[in-house]
Every structure is written in C-alpha cells, then in structure tokens.
Design a protein around this motif. Structure first.
Motif, PDB file in Angstrom:
ATOM      1  N   ALA A  95      -9.386  -7.587  -9.654  1.00  0.00           N
ATOM      2  CA  ALA A  95      -8.566  -6.658  -8.876  1.00  0.00           C
ATOM      3  C   ALA A  95      -8.327  -7.155  -7.446  1.00  0.00           C
ATOM      4  CB  ALA A  95      -9.214  -5.276  -8.852  1.00  0.00           C
ATOM      5  N   ILE A  96      -9.183  -8.032  -6.956  1.00  0.00           N
ATOM      6  CA  ILE A  96      -8.965  -8.596  -5.622  1.00  0.00           C
ATOM      7  C   ILE A  96      -7.855  -9.636  -5.740  1.00  0.00           C
ATOM      8  CG2 ILE A  96      -9.946 -10.059  -3.815  1.00  0.00           C
ATOM      9  CD1 ILE A  96     -12.559  -8.608  -4.144  1.00  0.00           C
ATOM     10  N   VAL A  97      -6.719  -9.334  -5.096  1.00  0.00           N
ATOM     11  CA  VAL A  97      -5.549 -10.207  -5.218  1.00  0.00           C
ATOM     12  C   VAL A  97      -4.992 -10.661  -3.874  1.00  0.00           C
ATOM     13  CG1 VAL A  97      -4.884  -9.280  -7.476  1.00  0.00           C
ATOM     14  CG2 VAL A  97      -3.939  -8.256  -5.401  1.00  0.00           C
ATOM     15  N   PHE A  98      -5.598 -10.229  -2.772  1.00  0.00           N
ATOM     16  CA  PHE A  98      -5.056 -10.651  -1.477  1.00  0.00           C
ATOM     17  C   PHE A  98      -5.196 -12.157  -1.294  1.00  0.00           C
ATOM     18  CE2 PHE A  98      -4.591 -10.593   3.239  1.00  0.00           C
ATOM     19  CZ  PHE A  98      -3.327 -10.024   3.271  1.00  0.00           C
ATOM     20  N   ASP A  99      -6.145 -12.775  -1.996  1.00  0.00           N
ATOM     21  CA  ASP A  99      -6.256 -14.235  -1.963  1.00  0.00           C
ATOM     22  C   ASP A  99      -5.003 -14.868  -2.548  1.00  0.00           C
ATOM     23  OD1 ASP A  99      -7.216 -13.016  -4.354  1.00  0.00           O
ATOM     24  OD2 ASP A  99      -8.345 -14.796  -4.899  1.00  0.00           O
ATOM     25  N   GLU A 100      -4.526 -14.352  -3.676  1.00  0.00           N
ATOM     26  CA  GLU A 100      -3.275 -14.857  -4.252  1.00  0.00           C
ATOM     27  C   GLU A 100      -2.106 -14.602  -3.313  1.00  0.00           C
ATOM     28  OE1 GLU A 100      -5.652 -14.398  -8.073  1.00  0.00           O
ATOM     29  OE2 GLU A 100      -5.441 -13.172  -6.304  1.00  0.00           O
ATOM     30  N   ILE A 101      -2.090 -13.433  -2.709  1.00  0.00           N
ATOM     31  CA  ILE A 101      -0.974 -13.060  -1.831  1.00  0.00           C
ATOM     32  C   ILE A 101      -0.854 -14.035  -0.666  1.00  0.00           C
ATOM     33  CG2 ILE A 101      -0.172 -11.289  -0.198  1.00  0.00           C
ATOM     34  CD1 ILE A 101      -1.310  -9.186  -2.243  1.00  0.00           C
TER      35      ILE A 101
END
Length: 177
Positions: A95-101
């Motif tokens: 669910a942690i996606v800010f790395d992809e962003i």
C-alpha cells in the motif's frame, strides 16, 4: 488492560491499510499516495498512474519548479514511508506507493519533452523494473529493508534503481535510434 498486558511490539500482527488508517496521520496520507495505494489490485501501478497524472498537473501549473518538488519529496517520502511501514508493522507494505510516485516523477522529469508514447514507454519500463526487480532492484530490495529509521530509504532504494534503469534504457534507446 494494563500496559504490561499488551503484547510486545514484535509480536503484534500487521495492520491492514484502510481509509481510516490513512487519515490517522499525515505520513500515512503521503505514503499511501493520497489513497492510490489503497487499491485492492496493483497498488504500485495505481500509485504510478497517480504520479503520471500529478506530473501532468505539475507541468501545467509548476513547470519551472518540478525539480524542486522532486527534491523536497525525497526526504518527505523517506519520512512518510518509514512512519507508515512502522505503523503497519510491515517492512515494505504494498500500500505504500509514494516511493513509486516520487521515483516516477524523476523519470518523467528527465525524459521530458517525451510525448505520450514516450511517457507510456517510460511507465511500462518503470513498472517492469519495479515489479520484477531484476538485478540491482532485487539486491536493493534484499539489503536495504528494515523497520528502523532507514526503513523509508529501503522502501525507496529499489524504486530509485528502477528509475535509474528506466532512464538508462531510454538513454540507449535515444542514442541508438
């Protein structure tokens, strides 16, 4: 129940991300990609799509400041991912996606002025490297994960390498075409 009756933190089960969890802390809102990471299917892909849309908005409203937004977003991502992973009790929750962003913003910023097809190619390459984690991405995924203060960096590391590999393929493609 007294504090002594609570289970030790290392035996607590992982928490499930939800809208309520996301809204319980500003770091959760950021790390969960403003809700895009709550997707039940392919949250990393949803986060990357959110990044693409957000990048288009930045191009329209902040074209001269995209680099600054990215530079400021990297330490923000480290902090938000660290806090959220710790609170979810999982080293690198899907669910942690800010790395992809943030990492996909880097790709889009550096391939600009690529058109729609170039951006789609960058999206597909980035998702390939992030999903299948060949070579350096797998190494970073194994060696940088922990739930301490470095946790957010470990979450970011494989995505930074995925961005680098995407840009490397683009560089070769542009050079040889």
């Amino acid at each position: 129940m007294t504090d002594s009756a609570l289970p030790a933190p290392d035996v607590l089960p992982p928490r499930q991300p939800s809208v309520a969890f996301m809204l319980s802390h500003p770091a959760h809102v950021v790390a969960l990609g403003f809700g895009s990471g709550l997707a039940r299917v392919a949250p990393g892909t949803c986060g990357t799509l959110w990044a693409w849309i957000a990048f288009a908005a930045m191009q329209a409203w902040l074209p001269a400041h995209i680099g600054e937004v990215i530079v400021l977003s990297l330490p923000l991502a480290w902090w938000a991912c660290t806090v959220t992973a710790r609170n979810l009790r999982v080293m690198d929750p899907q669910a942690i996606v800010f790395d992809e962003i943030v990492c996909f913003w880097i790709v889009l910023w550096l391939v600009t002025p690529a058109g729609w097809l170039g951006q789609l190619s960058a999206f597909l390459l980035f998702r390939f490297f992030d999903t299948f984690k060949p070579g350096p991405m797998a190494w970073a995924d194994r060696h940088f994960k922990d739930v301490g203060w470095r946790g957010g960096f470990g979450i970011l590391a494989d995505d930074l390498l995925a961005a680098f590999c995407t840009l490397l393929v683009f560089a070769f493609w542009r050079h040889w075409s």
